[in-house]
Design an enzyme around this catalytic site. Structure first.
Site, PDB file in Angstrom:
ATOM      1  N   ASP A 146     111.700 -24.570 -38.489  1.00 27.82           N
ATOM      2  CA  ASP A 146     110.892 -23.682 -39.040  1.00 27.82           C
ATOM      3  C   ASP A 146     111.445 -22.390 -39.304  1.00 27.82           C
ATOM      4  O   ASP A 146     112.556 -22.132 -38.480  1.00 27.82           O
ATOM      5  CB  ASP A 146     109.520 -23.739 -38.130  1.00 27.82           C
ATOM      6  CG  ASP A 146     108.339 -23.232 -39.001  1.00 27.82           C
ATOM      7  OD1 ASP A 146     107.605 -24.231 -39.302  1.00 27.82           O
ATOM      8  OD2 ASP A 146     108.166 -22.021 -39.064  1.00 27.82           O
ATOM      9  N   ASN A 174     108.113 -30.881 -45.329  1.00 27.21           N
ATOM     10  CA  ASN A 174     106.892 -30.209 -45.195  1.00 27.21           C
ATOM     11  C   ASN A 174     106.902 -28.964 -45.472  1.00 27.21           C
ATOM     12  O   ASN A 174     105.806 -28.287 -45.948  1.00 27.21           O
ATOM     13  CB  ASN A 174     106.259 -30.768 -43.788  1.00 27.21           C
ATOM     14  CG  ASN A 174     105.253 -29.925 -43.517  1.00 27.21           C
ATOM     15  OD1 ASN A 174     103.962 -30.206 -44.031  1.00 27.21           O
ATOM     16  ND2 ASN A 174     105.328 -28.889 -42.563  1.00 27.21           N
ATOM     17  N   TYR A 181     102.459 -22.208 -57.495  1.00 25.83           N
ATOM     18  CA  TYR A 181     102.363 -23.133 -56.444  1.00 25.83           C
ATOM     19  C   TYR A 181     102.257 -24.434 -57.208  1.00 25.83           C
ATOM     20  O   TYR A 181     103.034 -25.417 -56.717  1.00 25.83           O
ATOM     21  CB  TYR A 181     101.254 -23.017 -55.544  1.00 25.83           C
ATOM     22  CG  TYR A 181     100.961 -23.913 -54.447  1.00 25.83           C
ATOM     23  CD1 TYR A 181     101.858 -23.884 -53.392  1.00 25.83           C
ATOM     24  CD2 TYR A 181      99.942 -24.732 -54.279  1.00 25.83           C
ATOM     25  CE1 TYR A 181     101.661 -24.836 -52.335  1.00 25.83           C
ATOM     26  CE2 TYR A 181      99.570 -25.396 -53.342  1.00 25.83           C
ATOM     27  CZ  TYR A 181     100.493 -25.592 -52.199  1.00 25.83           C
ATOM     28  OH  TYR A 181     100.337 -26.621 -51.563  1.00 25.83           O
ATOM     29  N   LYS A 225     104.923 -27.790 -56.711  1.00 32.26           N
ATOM     30  CA  LYS A 225     104.650 -28.939 -56.209  1.00 32.26           C
ATOM     31  C   LYS A 225     104.666 -30.023 -57.133  1.00 32.26           C
ATOM     32  O   LYS A 225     104.882 -31.358 -56.795  1.00 32.26           O
ATOM     33  CB  LYS A 225     102.997 -29.117 -55.881  1.00 32.26           C
ATOM     34  CG  LYS A 225     102.836 -28.133 -54.430  1.00 32.26           C
ATOM     35  CD  LYS A 225     103.599 -28.530 -53.332  1.00 32.26           C
ATOM     36  CE  LYS A 225     103.195 -27.652 -52.149  1.00 32.26           C
ATOM     37  NZ  LYS A 225     104.310 -28.100 -50.999  1.00 32.26           N
ATOM     38  N   THR A 232      94.359 -25.574 -42.202  1.00 29.22           N
ATOM     39  CA  THR A 232      95.656 -24.952 -41.566  1.00 29.22           C
ATOM     40  C   THR A 232      95.637 -23.465 -41.883  1.00 29.22           C
ATOM     41  O   THR A 232      94.919 -23.025 -42.750  1.00 29.22           O
ATOM     42  CB  THR A 232      96.964 -25.592 -42.109  1.00 29.22           C
ATOM     43  OG1 THR A 232      97.223 -25.157 -43.413  1.00 29.22           O
ATOM     44  CG2 THR A 232      96.706 -27.030 -42.091  1.00 29.22           C
TER      45      THR A 232
HETATM   46  N1  LIG Z   1      96.619 -26.889 -46.028  1.00 30.08           N
HETATM   47  C1  LIG Z   1      96.437 -27.410 -47.114  1.00 30.08           C
HETATM   48  O1  LIG Z   1      95.565 -27.168 -47.836  1.00 30.08           O
HETATM   49  C2  LIG Z   1      97.644 -28.082 -47.949  1.00 30.08           C
HETATM   50  C3  LIG Z   1      97.212 -28.869 -49.261  1.00 30.08           C
HETATM   51  C4  LIG Z   1      98.200 -29.627 -49.902  1.00 30.08           C
HETATM   52  C5  LIG Z   1      99.498 -29.350 -49.605  1.00 30.08           C
HETATM   53  N2  LIG Z   1      99.853 -28.461 -48.463  1.00 30.08           N
HETATM   54  C6  LIG Z   1     101.069 -28.479 -48.121  1.00 30.08           C
HETATM   55  O2  LIG Z   1     101.351 -28.851 -46.759  1.00 30.08           O
HETATM   56  C7  LIG Z   1     102.625 -28.396 -46.299  1.00 30.08           C
HETATM   57  C8  LIG Z   1     102.311 -27.782 -45.065  1.00 30.08           C
HETATM   58  O3  LIG Z   1     101.441 -26.773 -44.927  1.00 30.08           O
HETATM   59  P1  LIG Z   1     100.371 -26.419 -43.862  1.00 30.08           P
HETATM   60  O4  LIG Z   1      98.823 -26.379 -44.553  1.00 30.08           O
HETATM   61  O5  LIG Z   1     100.619 -27.209 -42.705  1.00 30.08           O
HETATM   62  O6  LIG Z   1     100.410 -24.893 -43.633  1.00 30.08           O
HETATM   63  P2  LIG Z   1     101.016 -23.977 -42.548  1.00 30.08           P
HETATM   64  O7  LIG Z   1     101.294 -22.518 -42.944  1.00 30.08           O
HETATM   65  O8  LIG Z   1     100.077 -24.142 -41.147  1.00 30.08           O
HETATM   66  O9  LIG Z   1     102.432 -24.397 -42.226  1.00 30.08           O
HETATM   67  C9  LIG Z   1     103.580 -24.120 -43.000  1.00 30.08           C
HETATM   68  C10 LIG Z   1     104.922 -24.194 -42.083  1.00 30.08           C
HETATM   69  O10 LIG Z   1     106.076 -23.902 -42.740  1.00 30.08           O
HETATM   70  C11 LIG Z   1     106.590 -22.934 -42.480  1.00 30.08           C
HETATM   71  N3  LIG Z   1     107.162 -22.344 -43.463  1.00 30.08           N
HETATM   72  C12 LIG Z   1     107.005 -21.338 -44.344  1.00 30.08           C
HETATM   73  N4  LIG Z   1     107.922 -20.848 -45.151  1.00 30.08           N
HETATM   74  C13 LIG Z   1     109.276 -21.351 -44.562  1.00 30.08           C
HETATM   75  C14 LIG Z   1     110.559 -21.359 -45.042  1.00 30.08           C
HETATM   76  N5  LIG Z   1     110.891 -20.641 -45.941  1.00 30.08           N
HETATM   77  N6  LIG Z   1     111.554 -22.106 -44.143  1.00 30.08           N
HETATM   78  C15 LIG Z   1     111.071 -22.582 -43.269  1.00 30.08           C
HETATM   79  N7  LIG Z   1     109.641 -22.994 -42.767  1.00 30.08           N
HETATM   80  C16 LIG Z   1     108.731 -22.290 -43.551  1.00 30.08           C
HETATM   81  C17 LIG Z   1     105.607 -21.966 -41.664  1.00 30.08           C
HETATM   82  O11 LIG Z   1     106.038 -21.150 -40.737  1.00 30.08           O
HETATM   83  C18 LIG Z   1     104.545 -22.858 -41.163  1.00 30.08           C
HETATM   84  O12 LIG Z   1     105.276 -23.211 -39.803  1.00 30.08           O
HETATM   85  C19 LIG Z   1     103.060 -27.158 -47.339  1.00 30.08           C
HETATM   86  O13 LIG Z   1     104.165 -27.784 -48.122  1.00 30.08           O
HETATM   87  C20 LIG Z   1     101.610 -26.996 -48.220  1.00 30.08           C
HETATM   88  O14 LIG Z   1     102.091 -26.418 -49.333  1.00 30.08           O
HETATM   89  C21 LIG Z   1      98.914 -28.044 -47.707  1.00 30.08           C
END
Ligand SMILES: NC(=O)c1ccc[n+]([C@@H]2O[C@H](COP(=O)([O-])OP(=O)(O)OC[C@H]3O[C@@H](n4cnc5c(N)ncnc54)[C@H](O)[C@@H]3O)[C@@H](O)[C@H]2O)c1
Length: 245
Positions: free
Chosen positions: A38, A84, A149, A153, A184
């Site tokens: 991370d 992720n 975004y 994706k 989240t």
């Molecule tokens: N939460 C939602 O509604 C949702 C929906 C669709 C897709 N997603 C995708 O799921 C994945 C996880 O998201 P989440 O909801 O757990 O969000 P989150 O923000 O809780 O977690 C994301 C994690 O990625 C880390 N991160 C961000 N930029 C980074 C970088 N440049 N290098 C390394 N780490 C980095 C952050 O520090 C964090 O720990 C993402 O790819 C997000 O786009 C989330």
């Protein structure tokens, strides 16, 4: 179905919180040894009991190299990559700067590419492996203010198919998951009154609620396991029915 990951080695990016954290812990609890990466130092809270941690931005080539090397030298290889980590941006197209575009694409699209490339390089030296990329329903359906975004994706969804086609013959599977709205911290900054907005997001899903991180981790675990052995090049939607509307 609960999978077992005995003797499997996984790399999970964005593991400090949210979906990544739930996934890293689920894979570890089911027997995998896990490299958890991370950009946030808080990822080190996961260290120990089968998990090693490292910090760095996934947008940097060096992070991908270090992460895969850590898996190989600490645990002896790499079987499962969970791409992720990601960032979101809600901004109307006409207000977006070049820096906004490049910043999100560098993390979501380039970061996913870099880690996939290094993982495939390691996997073809071994017994193959599995890649699970985290996309989004905005790779499939359009929502306003999500231009960069959604484009990032969409890139992930298509990259997944190309990896599947290019390396299926080398024993490598690649699939992606498309979550709906999951509760989240990524939702911070999109919403002001989180309770009210979570409820309104929830009501947009036929199941009447938003998802929880462990519900996506379960899909990732399935795609990372032999239970999905005939699946590759797919985008698996887990969205409470959002895209069925
Ligand atoms: N939460 C939602 O509604 C949702 C929906 C669709 C897709 N997603 C995708 O799921 C994945 C996880 O998201 P989440 O909801 O757990 O969000 P989150 O923000 O809780 O977690 C994301 C994690 O990625 C880390 N991160 C961000 N930029 C980074 C970088 N440049 N290098 C390394 N780490 C980095 C952050 O520090 C964090 O720990 C993402 O790819 C997000 O786009 C989330």
């Amino acid at each position: 179905m609960t999978q077992t990951f005995e003797n499997k080695i996984a790399l999970v990016t964005g593991a400090a919180r949210g979906i990544g954290r739930a996934t890293a812990l689920m894979l570890r609890d089911r027997g995998a040894r896990v490299v958890a990466s991370d950009i946030s130092e808080t990822v080190h809270e996961l260290s120990g009991n089968g998990i090693v941690t490292l910090t760095g931005s996934i947008a940097e080539e060096e992070t991908a190299l270090r992460s895969v090397a850590l898996a190989r030298y600490t645990f002896g290889g790499l079987d499962i990559l969970v791409n992720n980590a990601g960032r979101t941006m809600n901004r109307p197209l006409i207000d977006m700067t070049v820096e906004d575009w490049d910043g999100i694409m560098a993390i979501n699209a380039r970061g996913t590419f870099l880690h996939a490339r290094e993982a495939v390089r390691a996997m073809i030296k071994g017994d193959g492996g599995v890649i699970v990329n985290v996309a989004s329903i905005v790779a499939q359906v359009a929502m306003k203010d999500t231009a960069v975004y959604a484009a990032s994706k969409g890139a992930i969804a298509q990259l997944t198919k190309v990896i599947a086609v290019e390396y299926g013959g080398r024993g490598i599977r690649a699939n992606a998951v498309a979550p709906g709205v999951i509760e989240t911290d990524i939702l911070e900054g999109i919403v002001q009154d989180s309770r009210a907005t979570l409820a309104s997001y929830g009501s947009a899903h036929p199941l009447g609620r938003v998802g929880q991180p462990h519900e996506i981790a379960e899909i990732i675990a399935f795609l990372g396991s032999s239970a999905s052995s005939f699946m590759t090049g797919t985008l698996v939607t887990a969205d409470g029915g959002f895209t069925a509307l």
